[in-house]
Design an enzyme around this catalytic site. Structure first.
Site, PDB file in Angstrom:
ATOM      1  N   HIS A  17      37.547   4.072  98.935  1.00  0.00           N
ATOM      2  CA  HIS A  17      37.860   2.838  98.187  1.00  0.00           C
ATOM      3  C   HIS A  17      37.983   3.090  96.678  1.00  0.00           C
ATOM      4  CE1 HIS A  17      37.448  -0.438 101.293  1.00  0.00           C
ATOM      5  NE2 HIS A  17      36.915   0.574 101.948  1.00  0.00           N
ATOM      6  N   SER A 110      49.983   2.631 109.204  1.00  0.00           N
ATOM      7  CA  SER A 110      50.776   1.654 108.441  1.00  0.00           C
ATOM      8  C   SER A 110      51.580   2.353 107.349  1.00  0.00           C
ATOM      9  CB  SER A 110      49.890   0.541 107.867  1.00  0.00           C
ATOM     10  OG  SER A 110      48.891   1.052 107.023  1.00  0.00           O
ATOM     11  N   ASP A 154      47.066   5.919 100.508  1.00  0.00           N
ATOM     12  CA  ASP A 154      47.746   6.197 101.774  1.00  0.00           C
ATOM     13  C   ASP A 154      49.186   6.638 101.543  1.00  0.00           C
ATOM     14  OD1 ASP A 154      45.392   5.207 102.666  1.00  0.00           O
ATOM     15  OD2 ASP A 154      46.218   3.499 103.761  1.00  0.00           O
TER      16      ASP A 154
END
Ligand code: ADP
Ligand code: MG
Length: 359
Positions: A17, A110, A154
C-alpha cells in the site's frame, strides 16, 4: 487479420500500500498473464469477450460509459476511454481476453487485462504514448471505470518488468530500476483462494486514512515522513490513523533496506523484512485475514523458507514466499498439504521466475 498482446500478472515483494502514498515498492512480473486477441471492426463497433468468464459485451465507441460496478468489461472500456482522453485515435474492434492468472487473487489480473488491452489497441490503432503514460491511462481506467483507487504499482509492474529482475519503483518520481535476482532463492506465490467481501471499500478506506494521516502531519504524502517522526507525533493522530501510517513508513523503510540486501545477496535478511512486513499488516494496517496468517505462520515453520507475507491489497488473495531454490518442491507440497488440512481446499502454489513485462 488478428492481433494479440500479452501482459503478465505481478507480485509485490515488499512495499504494501505504499504506491498511493508516493512511496517505494519492489515487485516482479509472474510467469502467467493475460492475452488479448482480436481485430478492428467497422462503424465504431466494439465486441468484447472474456474466455475465462464466458461473458460478452457489445456496444459502440460513440457511447461508452461504465457498466455496473463489478462488470469485467469496465476494465477494457476504461482503457479505451482513458486512451481517447489522451488524444489517442481509436476505431471499432473486437477482442477476446484469456488469462492464465487466477482472477481476483492479488496477482493483478486487472492490470494485466488493462495493459494487454492498451497494448493490443496500440497494435491495431498505433499511437505514441510512452509506457508511463500507458500505465497511467490503465490506472485511471481502474479508478474511473472499476471504482478502485489503486496506485500505479500494478500497472508499472506489468508494463516495465524485466526477466530475472525485481522491479524497484519510486512512486513519486516514477523512477524504475531493475535489480538482478540471484539463482539461490525463488519466490513462491500461494493463493489462498479466499476473497473477502467489501475489498474495494476497505481499500479505499485505507487510502483515505493514509491521506488523512499525511494531512494531519502537514505532509504532502506519507512518503515525506519516517517511523521515528511518526513515533514523536503519536499523540497528535487518532490511534487508528497512526497505525495505518505506521505501516506505510515501515514498508518504505523496509523497501529501502531490501534494495541493499538484494545488491549484496543477503536474501536471509530480505526474507526477515518480509516477515516484518506481514506482522505490520496484521498489527497496523489490518489488511490480513485468518487464511493469510495461517499461510505465513505455516511458511515460517518450513525448512528453506526465508520470508513470507501477504502480497497485494490484502483481505484475502495470495502470499509471497522467499524459498531457497533447493527447497521449493518440499515447500510447495508442505504448504499445500497444511492448507488443505486446515481449510479443505488446495491452494494454487506458483513457483515463479521473474518474467518480462507486457508486449
Ligand atoms: P486482481 O487484480 O488481484 O486479480 P481485482 O479484483 O483487482 O483482482 O481484479 C479482478 C477483476 O478484473 C475481475 O473480477 C474481472 O472483473 C477483471 N478481470 C481480470 N481478468 C479478467 C479476464 N481474463 N476476463 C474477464 N475479466 C477479468
Ligand atoms: Mg487488481
Amino acid at each position: 487479420m488478428s492481433f494479440s498482446a500479452y501482459a503478465p500478472g505481478r507480485a509485490e515483494l515488499l512495499g504494501n500500500h505504499t504506491d498511493y502514498n508516493d512511496g517505494l515498492v519492489l515487485s516482479l512480473a509472474v510467469n502467467r498473464g493475460t492475452t488479448v486477441t482480436g481485430s478492428p471492426l467497422p462503424d465504431n463497433r466494439i465486441a468484447l469477450r472474456s474466455r475465462d468468464l464466458s461473458e460478452t459485451w457489445e456496444g459502440s465507441l460513440k457511447a461508452i460509459q461504465p457498466g455496473p460496478a463489478e462488470a469485467w468489461y469496465n476494465y477494457v472500456l476504461g482503457v479505451v476511454e482513458e486512451l481517447r482522453r489522451r488524444q489517442v485515435f481509436l476505431g471499432g474492434f473486437e477482442l477476446e481476453a484469456a488469462s492464465t492468472l487466477p482472477i481476483g487473487a492479488g496477482l493483478s489480473s486487472s492490470a494485466a487485462l488493462e495493459a494487454a488491452t492498451a497494448l493490443f489497441l496500440k497494435k491495431i490503432y498505433p499511437y505514441e504514448l510512452d509506457p508511463l503514460e500507458i500505465a497511467k491511462a490503465c490506472q485511471a481506467a481502474e479508478h474511473t471505470y472499476a471504482g478502485v483507487k489503486c496506485g500505479l504499482l500494478d500497472q508499472i509492474s506489468v508494463l516495465f518488468a524485466k526477466a530475472d529482475h525485481a522491479t524497484f519503483i519510486d512512486c513519486r518520481s516514477f523512477e524504475v530500476r531493475h535489480l538482478p535476482l540471484g539463482t539461490d532463492t525463488r519466490f513462491v506465490i500461494v493463493n489462498s483462494g479466499v476473497k473477502h467481501a467489501l475489498v474495494a471499500g476497505e481499500y479505499n478506506e485505507r487510502r483515505a486514512s493514509c491521506e488523512q494521516a499525511a494531512h494531519l502531519l502537514g505532509k504532502k504524502a506519507l512518503r515525506d515522513t519516517t517511523t521515528a517522526e511518526l513515533n514523536d507525533a503519536r499523540d497528535r493522530l487518532p490511534e487508528l490513523i497512526w497505525k495505518r501510517a505506521r505501516h506505510i513508513t515501515g514498508e518504505n523503510e523496509r523497501v529501502a533496506q531490501a534494495v541493499g540486501f538484494l545488491a549484496t545477496g543477503h536474501m536471509d535478511a530480505f526474507g526477515k523484512l518480509m516477515f516484518e512486513s506481514h506482522d505490520s499488516s496484521v498489527r497496523h494496517f489490518e489488511n490480513s485475514c485468518p487464511e493469510l496468517d495461517f499461510l505465513v505462520e505455516t511458511a515460517r515453520g518450513i525448512t528453506g523458507c526465508l520470508g513470507a507475507r501477504l502480497s497485494g491489497g490484502g483481505f484475502g488473495g495470495a502470499t509471497i514466499n522467499l524459498v531457497r531454490a533447493d527447497a521449493v518442491e518440499t515447500f510447495a507440497a508442505d504448504i499445500a498439504a497444511a492448507y488443505q488440512n486446515r481449510y479443505g481446499s488446495t491452494p494454487l502454489v506458483l513457483a515463479t521466475e521473474a518474467a518480462a513485462g507486457g508486449a
